[in-house]
Design a protein around this motif. Structure first.
Motif, PDB file in Angstrom:
ATOM      1  N   ALA A   1     -35.571  -7.326 -18.073  1.00 41.42           N
ATOM      2  CA  ALA A   1     -34.874  -8.498 -18.373  1.00 41.42           C
ATOM      3  C   ALA A   1     -33.517  -8.073 -18.690  1.00 41.42           C
ATOM      4  O   ALA A   1     -32.469  -8.795 -18.373  1.00 41.42           O
ATOM      5  CB  ALA A   1     -35.601  -9.547 -18.979  1.00 41.42           C
ATOM      6  N   VAL A   2     -33.298  -6.963 -19.696  1.00 40.37           N
ATOM      7  CA  VAL A   2     -32.179  -6.798 -20.361  1.00 40.37           C
ATOM      8  C   VAL A   2     -31.170  -6.166 -19.160  1.00 40.37           C
ATOM      9  O   VAL A   2     -29.994  -6.540 -19.135  1.00 40.37           O
ATOM     10  CB  VAL A   2     -32.292  -5.592 -21.454  1.00 40.37           C
ATOM     11  N   VAL A   3     -31.691  -5.289 -18.298  1.00 37.40           N
ATOM     12  CA  VAL A   3     -30.966  -4.812 -17.282  1.00 37.40           C
ATOM     13  C   VAL A   3     -30.417  -6.074 -16.388  1.00 37.40           C
ATOM     14  O   VAL A   3     -29.275  -5.754 -15.953  1.00 37.40           O
ATOM     15  CB  VAL A   3     -31.692  -3.612 -16.392  1.00 37.40           C
ATOM     16  N   THR A   4     -31.241  -6.786 -16.057  1.00 33.56           N
ATOM     17  CA  THR A   4     -30.850  -7.893 -15.240  1.00 33.56           C
ATOM     18  C   THR A   4     -29.573  -8.653 -16.019  1.00 33.56           C
ATOM     19  O   THR A   4     -28.836  -9.115 -15.098  1.00 33.56           O
ATOM     20  CB  THR A   4     -32.136  -8.916 -14.833  1.00 33.56           C
ATOM     21  N   GLY A   5     -29.858  -9.019 -16.941  1.00 34.32           N
ATOM     22  CA  GLY A   5     -28.838  -9.800 -17.871  1.00 34.32           C
ATOM     23  C   GLY A   5     -27.376  -9.179 -17.735  1.00 34.32           C
ATOM     24  O   GLY A   5     -26.670  -9.706 -17.596  1.00 34.32           O
ATOM     25  N   ILE A   6     -27.469  -7.780 -18.194  1.00 30.60           N
ATOM     26  CA  ILE A   6     -26.026  -7.113 -18.133  1.00 30.60           C
ATOM     27  C   ILE A   6     -25.475  -7.159 -16.875  1.00 30.60           C
ATOM     28  O   ILE A   6     -24.493  -7.327 -16.639  1.00 30.60           O
ATOM     29  CB  ILE A   6     -26.514  -5.615 -18.854  1.00 30.60           C
ATOM     30  N   ILE A   7     -26.541  -6.681 -15.824  1.00 24.02           N
ATOM     31  CA  ILE A   7     -25.859  -6.606 -14.383  1.00 24.02           C
ATOM     32  C   ILE A   7     -25.255  -8.093 -14.010  1.00 24.02           C
ATOM     33  O   ILE A   7     -24.245  -8.146 -13.344  1.00 24.02           O
ATOM     34  CB  ILE A   7     -26.781  -5.969 -13.430  1.00 24.02           C
ATOM     35  N   LEU A   8     -26.222  -9.084 -14.183  1.00 18.99           N
ATOM     36  CA  LEU A   8     -25.649 -10.290 -13.780  1.00 18.99           C
ATOM     37  C   LEU A   8     -24.324 -10.740 -14.373  1.00 18.99           C
ATOM     38  O   LEU A   8     -23.487 -11.068 -13.854  1.00 18.99           O
ATOM     39  CB  LEU A   8     -26.640 -11.412 -14.240  1.00 18.99           C
ATOM     40  N   ALA A   9     -24.192 -10.378 -15.919  1.00 22.33           N
ATOM     41  CA  ALA A   9     -22.874 -10.816 -16.557  1.00 22.33           C
ATOM     42  C   ALA A   9     -21.674  -9.950 -15.754  1.00 22.33           C
ATOM     43  O   ALA A   9     -20.502 -10.562 -15.729  1.00 22.33           O
ATOM     44  CB  ALA A   9     -22.821 -10.479 -17.831  1.00 22.33           C
ATOM     45  N   LEU A  10     -21.942  -8.698 -15.675  1.00 20.21           N
ATOM     46  CA  LEU A  10     -20.847  -7.801 -14.788  1.00 20.21           C
ATOM     47  C   LEU A  10     -20.561  -8.287 -13.567  1.00 20.21           C
ATOM     48  O   LEU A  10     -19.454  -7.793 -12.987  1.00 20.21           O
ATOM     49  CB  LEU A  10     -21.333  -6.422 -15.187  1.00 20.21           C
ATOM     50  N   ASN A  11     -21.369  -9.221 -13.084  1.00 19.99           N
ATOM     51  CA  ASN A  11     -21.089  -9.519 -11.584  1.00 19.99           C
ATOM     52  C   ASN A  11     -20.327 -11.021 -11.716  1.00 19.99           C
ATOM     53  O   ASN A  11     -20.462 -11.777 -10.647  1.00 19.99           O
ATOM     54  CB  ASN A  11     -22.186 -10.081 -10.874  1.00 19.99           C
ATOM     55  N   MET A  12     -19.739 -11.301 -12.894  1.00 18.12           N
ATOM     56  CA  MET A  12     -19.076 -12.580 -12.845  1.00 18.12           C
ATOM     57  C   MET A  12     -17.438 -12.335 -13.496  1.00 18.12           C
ATOM     58  O   MET A  12     -17.234 -11.126 -13.981  1.00 18.12           O
ATOM     59  CB  MET A  12     -19.765 -13.475 -14.012  1.00 18.12           C
ATOM     60  N   PRO A  13     -16.726 -13.021 -13.007  1.00 19.16           N
ATOM     61  CA  PRO A  13     -15.436 -13.271 -13.784  1.00 19.16           C
ATOM     62  C   PRO A  13     -15.403 -13.627 -15.168  1.00 19.16           C
ATOM     63  O   PRO A  13     -16.541 -14.265 -15.566  1.00 19.16           O
ATOM     64  CB  PRO A  13     -14.561 -14.139 -12.918  1.00 19.16           C
TER      65      PRO A  13
END
Length: 323
Positions: A78-90
């Motif tokens: 879940a930590v990995v998902t959260g970081i990747i998701l954030a880095l996919n946003m402006p």
């Protein structure tokens, strides 16, 4: 008797890797991109990473607690998902929209399908696509670094209005242009890629195949290798190839399957970028690749040593009988 003399069911080659250890390596590999986004876009980038990561972990914990399931927060997925998701946003994305993306990624894409190992697509990828479809204006409201060159002040390098020859390779490499937080700095992505390959967390097959496919097709289409290189360094191609397309659950496990998968994603990305109605197509290409993974595994299945097709085996038996 020594263990090596025991005859057991496959797999015969084992190691001591754990989900937590593998996910920990991915978190470490993502740190250069997180740091680069903070240096390029400011402290708010860190705030967005913290919010999405906390939201993903919280949603996973609450869901599993409510359904009386074994808690899996400690595996760091879940930590990995959260970081990747954030880095996919402006960097200017409102916090509440980021939380919506975390809910889609963890609850809808991951947990409703059975949790880690059962999701049909990369959770962060689906979260990004849903946010892009539901909050398009927010997802394309790029914030540009003050040091970015004038040529990139009004559009991303993938925009049709941008002259690719006016784009500096150094600026692309260092991330001095607008875009999603984790996608702009090529240097940070390559550092993460090198770490993942060095620790054998991933193989280089999928990322290299995707990028090579896009580069070759773009060069053939434009007749200009420089334009192809700029396109490979732009958008989510590199970040998606390294951190999203290589997801264990949703990518092929055979070598041939990985090659088919990489070529397919590269081809779809190229077609969307050059013949579609949008500048970026990496997310949709990976999603289609995830859905095609069972076929790629089947098509890339290795033939056992000494195996003969039934027809050939039957023919050989008949010839042996005649002899």
């Amino acid at each position: 008797m020594e263990d090596r003399l025991l005859v057991t069911a496959s797999p015969h080659i084992r190691d001591h890797s754990t989900t937590r250890g593998l996910m920990g390596n991915v978190v470490i590999a993502l740190l250069p991109a997180v740091l680069a986004s903070a240096l390029i876009f400011g402290a708010r980038a860190l705030l967005l990473v913290v919010v999405t990561t906390f939201a993903c972990v919280a949603f996973e914990y609450i869901y599993e607690r409510l359904l009386h399931k074994t808690n899996t927060v400690g595996d760091l997925s879940a930590v990995v998902t959260g970081i990747i998701l954030a880095l996919n946003m402006p960097v200017g994305m409102p916090v509440w929209i980021a939380v919506v993306g975390a809910f889609v990624a963890i609850v809808i894409t991951k947990q409703l399908f059975g949790g880690l190992g059962y999701n049909f697509a990369n959770p962060a990828l689906v979260g990004r696509i849903v946010l892009f479809l539901g909050f398009t204006s927010r997802m394309t409201a790029y914030v540009y670094p003050d040091m970015a060159v004038d040529a990139l002040a009004s559009a991303t390098p993938l925009a049709s209005s941008v002259d690719r020859h006016a784009v500096s390779l150094l600026d692309m490499f260092l991330g001095l242009h607008g875009g999603m937080m984790g996608e702009v700095c090529v240097l940070a992505i390559l550092l993460g890629f090198a770490y993942l390959v060095a620790t054998k967390t991933i193989q280089a097959t999928i990322p290299v195949t995707i990028v090579a496919t896009v580069f070759i097709l773009t060069t053939l289409n434009t007749g200009d290798p420089y334009v192809a290189l700029i396109e490979c360094m732009s958008g989510g191609l590199l970040f998606g190839s390294v951190f999203m397309a290589t997801d264990y659950v949703t990518s092929p496990f055979t070598t041939k399957g990985k090659l088919y998968y990489g070529v397919f994603i590269g081809l779809i990305t190229f077609l969307i970028r050059h013949f579609g109605s949008m500048n970026e197509g990496m997310s949709y290409a990976i999603l289609l690749g995830n859905l095609m993974t069972p076929w790629f595994n089947a098509w890339g299945h290795q033939t056992p040593l000494g195996y003969k097709k039934p027809k050939k085996a039957k023919k050989a038996a008949e010839e042996g009988g005649k002899a």
